[in-house]
Design a protein around this motif. Sequence first.
Motif, mmCIF file in Angstrom:
data_model
loop_
_atom_site.group_PDB
_atom_site.id
_atom_site.type_symbol
_atom_site.label_atom_id
_atom_site.label_comp_id
_atom_site.label_asym_id
_atom_site.label_seq_id
_atom_site.Cartn_x
_atom_site.Cartn_y
_atom_site.Cartn_z
ATOM 1 N N ILE A 136 1.488 -1.215 -0.201
ATOM 2 C CA ILE A 136 -0.162 -0.062 0.047
ATOM 3 C C ILE A 136 0.963 0.940 -0.104
ATOM 4 O O ILE A 136 1.648 1.662 1.119
ATOM 5 C CB ILE A 136 -0.951 0.006 1.163
ATOM 6 C CG1 ILE A 136 -1.484 0.313 0.989
ATOM 7 C CG2 ILE A 136 -0.664 0.116 2.171
ATOM 8 C CD1 ILE A 136 -2.948 1.399 2.103
ATOM 9 N N CYS A 148 -3.015 -0.231 -4.069
ATOM 10 C CA CYS A 148 -3.536 0.830 -3.450
ATOM 11 C C CYS A 148 -3.190 2.017 -3.102
ATOM 12 O O CYS A 148 -1.516 1.953 -2.373
ATOM 13 C CB CYS A 148 -4.480 0.320 -2.247
ATOM 14 S SG CYS A 148 -5.106 1.126 -1.314
ATOM 15 N N PHE A 295 -4.996 5.122 8.844
ATOM 16 C CA PHE A 295 -5.817 4.295 7.895
ATOM 17 C C PHE A 295 -5.535 3.344 6.959
ATOM 18 O O PHE A 295 -6.046 2.002 6.336
ATOM 19 C CB PHE A 295 -6.746 5.447 6.986
ATOM 20 C CG PHE A 295 -7.401 4.585 6.024
ATOM 21 C CD1 PHE A 295 -8.569 3.621 6.306
ATOM 22 C CD2 PHE A 295 -8.047 5.066 4.600
ATOM 23 C CE1 PHE A 295 -9.666 3.050 5.550
ATOM 24 C CE2 PHE A 295 -8.713 4.700 3.333
ATOM 25 C CZ PHE A 295 -9.604 3.900 4.174
ATOM 26 N N ARG A 298 -4.560 -0.091 8.835
ATOM 27 C CA ARG A 298 -5.497 -0.823 8.935
ATOM 28 C C ARG A 298 -6.005 -1.377 7.413
ATOM 29 O O ARG A 298 -6.905 -2.394 7.472
ATOM 30 C CB ARG A 298 -6.658 -0.024 9.350
ATOM 31 C CG ARG A 298 -8.156 -0.715 9.450
ATOM 32 C CD ARG A 298 -9.004 0.364 10.461
ATOM 33 N NE ARG A 298 -9.408 1.008 9.470
ATOM 34 C CZ ARG A 298 -9.660 2.660 10.195
ATOM 35 N NH1 ARG A 298 -8.117 3.215 11.440
ATOM 36 N NH2 ARG A 298 -9.733 4.058 9.517
ATOM 37 N N LEU A 299 -6.055 -0.709 6.077
ATOM 38 C CA LEU A 299 -6.550 -1.688 5.018
ATOM 39 C C LEU A 299 -5.531 -2.565 5.213
ATOM 40 O O LEU A 299 -5.537 -4.119 3.929
ATOM 41 C CB LEU A 299 -6.605 -0.510 3.850
ATOM 42 C CG LEU A 299 -7.092 0.484 3.987
ATOM 43 C CD1 LEU A 299 -7.106 1.690 2.502
ATOM 44 C CD2 LEU A 299 -8.296 -0.557 3.484
ATOM 45 N N GLN A 302 -6.436 -5.492 7.276
ATOM 46 C CA GLN A 302 -7.626 -6.499 7.051
ATOM 47 C C GLN A 302 -6.593 -7.109 6.116
ATOM 48 O O GLN A 302 -7.452 -8.616 5.587
ATOM 49 C CB GLN A 302 -8.436 -5.470 6.670
ATOM 50 C CG GLN A 302 -9.727 -6.586 6.846
ATOM 51 C CD GLN A 302 -10.526 -7.052 8.202
ATOM 52 O OE1 GLN A 302 -10.262 -6.004 8.987
ATOM 53 N NE2 GLN A 302 -10.752 -7.831 8.417
ATOM 54 N N LEU A 310 -5.164 -6.724 -2.227
ATOM 55 C CA LEU A 310 -5.692 -5.884 -1.876
ATOM 56 C C LEU A 310 -6.241 -4.799 -3.639
ATOM 57 O O LEU A 310 -5.304 -5.528 -4.387
ATOM 58 C CB LEU A 310 -5.022 -4.197 -1.294
ATOM 59 C CG LEU A 310 -4.417 -4.382 0.129
ATOM 60 C CD1 LEU A 310 -2.770 -3.508 0.024
ATOM 61 C CD2 LEU A 310 -5.526 -3.554 0.561
#
Length: 330
Positions: A136, A148, A295, A298-299, A302, A310
């Motif tokens: 990410i 992402c 954030f 967390r993405l 998860q 992702l």
Amino acid sequence: MATLKDIAQMAQVSIATVSRILNNDPTLSVPQQTRENVLEAAKALQYQKKKKNDPGIHICLIQWYSLQQEINDPYYLTLRHGVEDYCAKNGIILRRIFKDDVNIEKSLKGIDGIICLGKFSKSHIETLKKYNDAIILLDMDYENLKECSIVLDFDLALKQALTYLTDLGHQKIGYLGGVEYLDDGQAYDDIRKKSFIKYAKEYQIEYEDYMIEGEFTSESGYAMMSNMIQSHHLPTALFAASDPIAMGAMKALNDYGFHIPDDISIIGFDNIDASNYTYPPLTTFYAPAFDMGQFGARLLHQAIKDHTKLLPMRIQLPCYLVERESCQAL
């Protein structure tokens, strides 16, 4: 091996406070700065909790910028703290490295996911994906990204900034910005600059003679503002692409005998803590860097837990104006 007592001494808090912070005690009420001091001390001392049978989730945070750049621009420090705070609260083992680390292959061994913080080239991203494709990107804004990415909504912020200044009657507005370079040597295309020019043209603002770029530091802000003052050609208002730039510019204006906002108005960007203690207090934009870090972590967390990939997406977080005393109507 570092102990809780070592951390307590470095952070100048009690051992009990250290224990409760490191164990994410929800009933503990301490200032955010105290929490950050404890986490920084634990990291500096390379403190490690006793290992459990569960190996846990391992995430690697790769920083594009240097330690000195982080000191000069608190924006990146706040971003990192957001990532670290989420990982600490959720028992994630975070490994922090820099993009130029020579042992990057060793550092990425056994990693479940990667967070890239800063301006990486596309080729560097592709190299990292060979080690792990659970990746990410934070604070990167490219066209046609396959990953992402979480960024700030600079475009809307610049529209709001110029709307605010033109509503105050300003039609000569300058821009003080910084240039960042990718690892391949190319200059990063800053959305703030592009959006400033776009809306300056739309609002018929005089801006061409008042644009200077340097670095995202107070020293550079001071130098850019000094050069503009010495040219004897000043706008009535300025937008600075970061609070450190704005604070350096304010120091230069004060040193040359200008009064803010009587002689010139100025808006910063980031809303760092120090912006509330300038003279006068700096009008700026709040940039949710800490939230972006949380954030993003967390993405990724998860996706790792759910064993899902992702999806390529671009997520924008809004910024908003914090009106203080560095701007006034003509």
